[in-house]
Design an enzyme around this catalytic site. Structure first.
Site, mmCIF file in Angstrom:
data_model
loop_
_atom_site.group_PDB
_atom_site.id
_atom_site.type_symbol
_atom_site.label_atom_id
_atom_site.label_comp_id
_atom_site.label_asym_id
_atom_site.label_seq_id
_atom_site.Cartn_x
_atom_site.Cartn_y
_atom_site.Cartn_z
ATOM 1 N N ASP A 14 -7.119 -35.880 20.277
ATOM 2 C CA ASP A 14 -5.802 -36.370 20.610
ATOM 3 C C ASP A 14 -4.922 -36.100 19.442
ATOM 4 O OD1 ASP A 14 -4.013 -38.316 21.639
ATOM 5 O OD2 ASP A 14 -4.703 -39.558 19.758
ATOM 6 N N ASP A 16 -1.104 -37.686 18.239
ATOM 7 C CA ASP A 16 -0.823 -38.978 17.649
ATOM 8 C C ASP A 16 -1.759 -39.931 17.430
ATOM 9 O OD1 ASP A 16 2.182 -38.251 17.647
ATOM 10 O OD2 ASP A 16 1.798 -38.256 19.842
ATOM 11 N N THR A 109 -3.214 -34.304 24.821
ATOM 12 C CA THR A 109 -2.224 -35.095 24.300
ATOM 13 C C THR A 109 -1.428 -35.885 25.202
ATOM 14 O OG1 THR A 109 -0.439 -35.530 22.707
ATOM 15 C CG2 THR A 109 -0.685 -33.473 23.690
ATOM 16 N N SER A 110 -0.884 -36.917 25.084
ATOM 17 C CA SER A 110 0.064 -37.554 26.054
ATOM 18 C C SER A 110 1.430 -36.933 25.886
ATOM 19 C CB SER A 110 0.260 -39.142 26.123
ATOM 20 O OG SER A 110 -1.164 -39.536 26.613
ATOM 21 N N LYS A 141 -3.440 -40.933 30.395
ATOM 22 C CA LYS A 141 -4.363 -41.896 29.841
ATOM 23 C C LYS A 141 -3.915 -43.372 30.153
ATOM 24 C CE LYS A 141 -5.004 -38.670 25.886
ATOM 25 N NZ LYS A 141 -4.979 -38.501 24.467
ATOM 26 N N ASP A 166 -7.542 -42.544 18.604
ATOM 27 C CA ASP A 166 -6.926 -43.575 18.105
ATOM 28 C C ASP A 166 -6.662 -44.783 18.852
ATOM 29 O OD1 ASP A 166 -3.450 -43.811 17.655
ATOM 30 O OD2 ASP A 166 -4.468 -42.355 19.029
#
Length: 218
Positions: A14, A16, A109-110, A141, A166
């Site tokens: 991931d 962020d 990543t989103s 996600k 995270d």
């Protein structure tokens, strides 16, 4: 406490909160959004980490047309891409990524591709060659699609992958994909990952024959 050791054939990372500490920007932008919509900022912040913006909005404003959420999300992505004040690496991220050179790993990543490039650059980090961004998937996600696509691109079985995450949404996505999860930071620790590290200074990567990756955590 003794170190945890995990062995994998590929790592899915991931961005962020895991590689990049962008909490300052995320807080600024989402709290402004909360005020505009008459929502409690603290409650909003409990939802938004790890998800694509439109998916967070759908949870926070149930009943609002998704077209509005997508339009709102596009505006917010532009704001986020323009705001890098306070964006830094999670401690140890640069050394961690350097230790993965030549080993199978991907960014999942989103964020969209533009935001991912900007934030990684602001934190002084190289962008992995394999990356799954918001444009790559049809579902945010906690849906496992992104992690499954990352594994497929790396030619790895999901059971042979370890995810670094995270957020609760990210941990749930990894679990749904059938993958083991290393939680990075206190936020992740609340969601039952397989192992937790304070930050990436607590991760040591060992390349094995096979090729396999041995992770020493703690």
């Amino acid at each position: 406490m003794p170190a945890t050791v995990l062995t994998a054939r590929a790592l899915l990372l991931d961005m962020d909160g895991t590689l990049v500490d962008s909490d300052a920007v995320v807080e600024r932008i989402w709290r402004r959004w909360a005020v505009r919509h008459g929502l409690d900022g603290d409650e909003v912040m409990k939802v938004v980490h790890g998800r694509q913006g439109h998916a967070s909005m759908a949870l926070l404003l149930p009943g609002r047309p998704m077209a509005q959420n997508h339009a709102d999300n596009a505006r917010m992505l532009a704001e986020e891409t323009a705001d890098t004040d306070g964006v830094v690496e999670v401690p140890g991220a640069a050394a961690f990524l350097a230790s993965l050179r030549g080993l199978p790993h991907a960014l999942v990543t989103s964020a969209d591709a533009a935001l991912a490039r900007v934030r990684m650059a602001a934190a002084g980090l190289p962008v992995p060659g394999v990356r799954i961004t918001a444009e790559s998937v049809g579902a945010s996600k906690p849906d496992p699609e992104g992690f499954l696509k990352g594994a497929a691109e790396l030619g790895a079985d999901p059971a042979d992958c370890v995810v670094f995450e995270d957020s609760g949404a990210g941990v749930a996505a990894a679990r749904a994909a059938g993958m083991r999860v290393v939680g990075v930071g206190a936020r992740a620790a609340q969601h039952g990952p397989d192992a937790v590290v304070r930050d990436l200074t607590q991760v040591r990567v060992e390349a094995l024959d096979g090729p396999e990756i041995r992770l020493h955590l703690g």
